[in-house]
Design a protein around this motif. Structure first.
Motif, PDB file in Angstrom:
ATOM      1  N   SER A   1       0.811  -1.222   0.000  1.00  0.00           N
ATOM      2  CA  SER A   1       0.000   0.000   0.000  1.00  0.00           C
ATOM      3  C   SER A   1       0.844   1.271   0.000  1.00  0.00           C
ATOM      4  CB  SER A   1      -0.921   0.013   1.225  1.00  0.00           C
ATOM      5  OG  SER A   1      -1.799  -1.089   1.186  1.00  0.00           O
ATOM      6  N   PHE A   2       2.150   1.151   0.274  1.00  0.00           N
ATOM      7  CA  PHE A   2       3.032   2.322   0.349  1.00  0.00           C
ATOM      8  C   PHE A   2       4.312   2.017  -0.421  1.00  0.00           C
ATOM      9  CE2 PHE A   2       0.198   2.478   3.898  1.00  0.00           C
ATOM     10  CZ  PHE A   2      -0.078   3.808   4.083  1.00  0.00           C
ATOM     11  N   ARG A   3       4.185   1.856  -1.733  1.00  0.00           N
ATOM     12  CA  ARG A   3       5.320   1.406  -2.546  1.00  0.00           C
ATOM     13  C   ARG A   3       6.443   2.433  -2.603  1.00  0.00           C
ATOM     14  NH1 ARG A   3       4.436  -3.192  -5.210  1.00  0.00           N
ATOM     15  NH2 ARG A   3       2.300  -3.942  -5.480  1.00  0.00           N
ATOM     16  N   ASN A   4       6.120   3.688  -2.441  1.00  0.00           N
ATOM     17  CA  ASN A   4       7.150   4.726  -2.570  1.00  0.00           C
ATOM     18  C   ASN A   4       7.834   5.043  -1.256  1.00  0.00           C
ATOM     19  OD1 ASN A   4       6.588   5.024  -5.307  1.00  0.00           O
ATOM     20  ND2 ASN A   4       4.956   6.501  -4.915  1.00  0.00           N
ATOM     21  N   GLU A   5       7.543   4.295  -0.219  1.00  0.00           N
ATOM     22  CA  GLU A   5       8.137   4.576   1.085  1.00  0.00           C
ATOM     23  C   GLU A   5       8.806   3.324   1.630  1.00  0.00           C
ATOM     24  OE1 GLU A   5       6.967   6.736   5.311  1.00  0.00           O
ATOM     25  OE2 GLU A   5       5.482   6.482   3.724  1.00  0.00           O
ATOM     26  N   ALA A   6      10.040   3.479   2.074  1.00  0.00           N
ATOM     27  CA  ALA A   6      10.790   2.373   2.669  1.00  0.00           C
ATOM     28  C   ALA A   6      10.795   2.542   4.182  1.00  0.00           C
ATOM     29  CB  ALA A   6      12.213   2.332   2.136  1.00  0.00           C
ATOM     30  N   PHE A   7      10.532   1.458   4.898  1.00  0.00           N
ATOM     31  CA  PHE A   7      10.497   1.491   6.349  1.00  0.00           C
ATOM     32  C   PHE A   7      11.723   0.760   6.890  1.00  0.00           C
ATOM     33  CE2 PHE A   7       6.129   1.602   4.839  1.00  0.00           C
ATOM     34  CZ  PHE A   7       5.668   2.743   5.466  1.00  0.00           C
ATOM     35  N   PRO A   8      12.531   1.432   7.722  1.00  0.00           N
ATOM     36  CA  PRO A   8      13.710   0.763   8.276  1.00  0.00           C
ATOM     37  C   PRO A   8      13.314  -0.275   9.309  1.00  0.00           C
ATOM     38  CG  PRO A   8      13.451   2.952   9.227  1.00  0.00           C
ATOM     39  CD  PRO A   8      12.400   2.831   8.172  1.00  0.00           C
ATOM     40  N   GLY A   9      13.858  -1.451   9.163  1.00  0.00           N
ATOM     41  CA  GLY A   9      13.568  -2.535  10.092  1.00  0.00           C
ATOM     42  C   GLY A   9      14.829  -3.265  10.493  1.00  0.00           C
ATOM     43  N   VAL A  10      14.643  -4.405  11.138  1.00  0.00           N
ATOM     44  CA  VAL A  10      15.772  -5.172  11.629  1.00  0.00           C
ATOM     45  C   VAL A  10      15.398  -6.654  11.607  1.00  0.00           C
ATOM     46  CG1 VAL A  10      15.028  -5.071  14.047  1.00  0.00           C
ATOM     47  CG2 VAL A  10      17.461  -5.321  13.506  1.00  0.00           C
ATOM     48  N   VAL A  11      16.400  -7.491  11.432  1.00  0.00           N
ATOM     49  CA  VAL A  11      16.184  -8.931  11.543  1.00  0.00           C
ATOM     50  C   VAL A  11      16.088  -9.276  13.022  1.00  0.00           C
ATOM     51  CG1 VAL A  11      17.176 -11.213  11.159  1.00  0.00           C
ATOM     52  CG2 VAL A  11      17.344  -9.470   9.379  1.00  0.00           C
TER      53      VAL A  11
ATOM     54  N   ILE B   1      11.419 -10.566  10.439  1.00  0.00           N
ATOM     55  CA  ILE B   1      11.777  -9.154  10.276  1.00  0.00           C
ATOM     56  C   ILE B   1      10.784  -8.316  11.075  1.00  0.00           C
ATOM     57  CG2 ILE B   1      11.910  -7.263   8.602  1.00  0.00           C
ATOM     58  CD1 ILE B   1      12.617  -9.395   6.500  1.00  0.00           C
ATOM     59  N   GLU B   2      11.290  -7.283  11.723  1.00  0.00           N
ATOM     60  CA  GLU B   2      10.423  -6.451  12.574  1.00  0.00           C
ATOM     61  C   GLU B   2      10.726  -4.985  12.328  1.00  0.00           C
ATOM     62  OE1 GLU B   2      10.063  -5.778  17.340  1.00  0.00           O
ATOM     63  OE2 GLU B   2      10.083  -7.859  16.647  1.00  0.00           O
ATOM     64  N   TRP B   3       9.681  -4.142  12.372  1.00  0.00           N
ATOM     65  CA  TRP B   3       9.872  -2.693  12.218  1.00  0.00           C
ATOM     66  C   TRP B   3       8.748  -1.959  12.928  1.00  0.00           C
ATOM     67  CZ3 TRP B   3       7.872  -5.873   8.594  1.00  0.00           C
ATOM     68  CH2 TRP B   3       6.686  -5.519   7.971  1.00  0.00           C
ATOM     69  N   LYS B   4       9.013  -0.674  13.217  1.00  0.00           N
ATOM     70  CA  LYS B   4       8.026   0.159  13.894  1.00  0.00           C
ATOM     71  C   LYS B   4       6.963   0.607  12.906  1.00  0.00           C
ATOM     72  CE  LYS B   4       7.564   4.191  16.911  1.00  0.00           C
ATOM     73  NZ  LYS B   4       8.276   5.321  17.569  1.00  0.00           N
ATOM     74  N   ASN B   5       5.722   0.626  13.373  1.00  0.00           N
ATOM     75  CA  ASN B   5       4.607   1.059  12.541  1.00  0.00           C
ATOM     76  C   ASN B   5       4.354   2.540  12.792  1.00  0.00           C
ATOM     77  OD1 ASN B   5       2.386   1.164  10.901  1.00  0.00           O
ATOM     78  ND2 ASN B   5       1.024   0.046  12.287  1.00  0.00           N
TER      79      ASN B   5
END
Length: 383
Positions: free
Chosen positions: A249-259, A277-281
């Motif tokens: 739903s947000f193809r133009n935005e990359a979300f930083p995450g971590v293994v 993989i986990e990241w903040k919403n």
């Protein structure tokens, strides 16, 4: 033949007139050429002035260029993965008792807090049973205390004391069962989250049996994705590796995450190794469980640098430089590279994350050139 003096004088006069006329013609031609020369100089002067003015105007023209937003990354090949987005915690809440629904206290999509009541059944019988169990417990405790005092005075045997103690323990157990039965008449949220789904039969007046599905609660404060990687890649992944996540739903935005974790063994059905993989919403994102996602996992052996377009790097007077767009002006930055790979360059000095690095028309730019930048994307997306 005799020539008269009068005739000679006439001829001399005519010759003099001819000479004077010829001299005036020469002088007139020279004056005309001089005037033309002066006019040419003036014209050249005016033309030169216009040229100078035009040159100044050209220097104020903004050049259209493309650029990338610099971001931290690695030249090492990222490991692409895909999966389905899920909440950090998800639970399907079921009933532990049978009864008729009296109240439904939630709406689909609503946020609920841990312990919030979701559904209430008729609990009058259970409430009465709890009151009776509490009274019986109070009586059993009094009997035990009386038996203990009599035992201390010698008027009660050890067997009587033991029997009173067991009766009190039994009454306490009965009270606990009655309390649990009463509490089970209200279905509560096990943790804070959002109502993702609800059973179609969850309506006031319906009869539910034990184990009936009530709701599914999802905690989306953080999101996770379970993915699978092959045996050639699993050795390059470890807990803590940075990840760039892209959600459908947000193809133009990359979300930083971590293994978050790496499975110790392969899935027996797929043969792939599970990776979480986990990241903040982010609040503005409002990511939901069930969305499709893709991610790029940075390899464990990769050095983190600032990625810039290789096309942006040029040489000026023996220095390695790039041009950064700052408020519509191209600014020259000297950089130090750690290497290049294909269309990407690794910068270890001279750039910061967020700098807009110009990637086209670099050869024609100078420090201070006016530019209009079209940002193509993030530098780590360059393939």
């Amino acid at each position: 033949m005799k020539i008269s003096k009068t005739y000679v004088r006439v001829v001399a006069t005519i010759a003099a007139v001819v000479l004077v006329t010829a001299g005036c013609s020469v002088v007139g031609n020279n004056a005309t050429e001089a005037d033309a020369g002066q006019s040419g100089v003036a014209a050249d002067s005016r033309t030169g002035g216009d040229a100078a003015t035009t040159g100044n105007r050209d220097s104020d023209i903004s050049v259209a260029v493309r650029g990338y937003e610099a971001a931290a990354g690695s030249l090492a090949d990222a490991i692409p993965v895909s999966g389905t987005v899920a909440g950090i915690r998800e639970a399907t809440v079921v009933t532990e008792t049978q009864g008729v629904i009296q109240e439904v206290l939630f709406e689909l999509g609503e946020r609920v807090e841990a312990g919030s009541a979701l559904v209430r059944f008729d609990d009058r019988a259970e409430a009465a049973g709890l009151r009776q169990a509490e009274q019986q417990l109070s009586a059993a405790r009094l009997d035990y205390e009386s038996a203990q005092r009599r035992f201390e005075r010698g008027s009660a045997s050890q067997a009587e004391l033991t029997q009173a103690r067991a009766a009190a323990a039994g009454a306490e157990s009965a009270r606990e069962q009655a309390r649990r039965a009463y509490e089970n008449r209200t279905v509560r949220a096990p943790f804070s989250g959002h109502i993702a789904d609800a059973g179609s039969e969850i309506q006031v007046g319906n009869l539910l049996s034990p184990g009936s599905r009530v709701v599914r609660i999802v905690d989306t404060s953080r999101l996770r994705m379970r993915v699978g990687v092959g045996e050639r890649s699993v050795g390059r992944i470890q807990s803590g590796n940075p990840v760039q996540v892209f959600v459908s739903s947000f193809r133009n935005e990359a979300f930083p995450g971590v293994v978050r974790s790496v499975g110790a063994g392969a899935d027996p059905l797929s043969g792939s190794f599970p990776v979480i993989i986990e990241w903040k919403n982010p609040p503005a994102f409002q990511g939901r469980s069930g969305l499709s996602g893709n991610a790029s996992i940075a390899a464990a052996d990769a050095e983190t640098v600032i990625i810039a377009p290789a096309a942006a790097v040029t040489s000026r007077q023996g220095r390695t430089v790039v041009f950064v767009a700052v408020d519509g002006v191209a600014r020259e930055r000297e950089v130090r590279l750690a290497g290049r790979r294909g269309p990407r360059a690794a910068v270890v000095e001279g750039l910061q994350p967020g700098d807009v690095v110009i990637s086209s028309g670099v050869s024609s730019l100078e420090d201070g050139s006016l530019v209009t930048v079209s940002i193509v994307g993030i530098s780590t997306d360059i393939q």
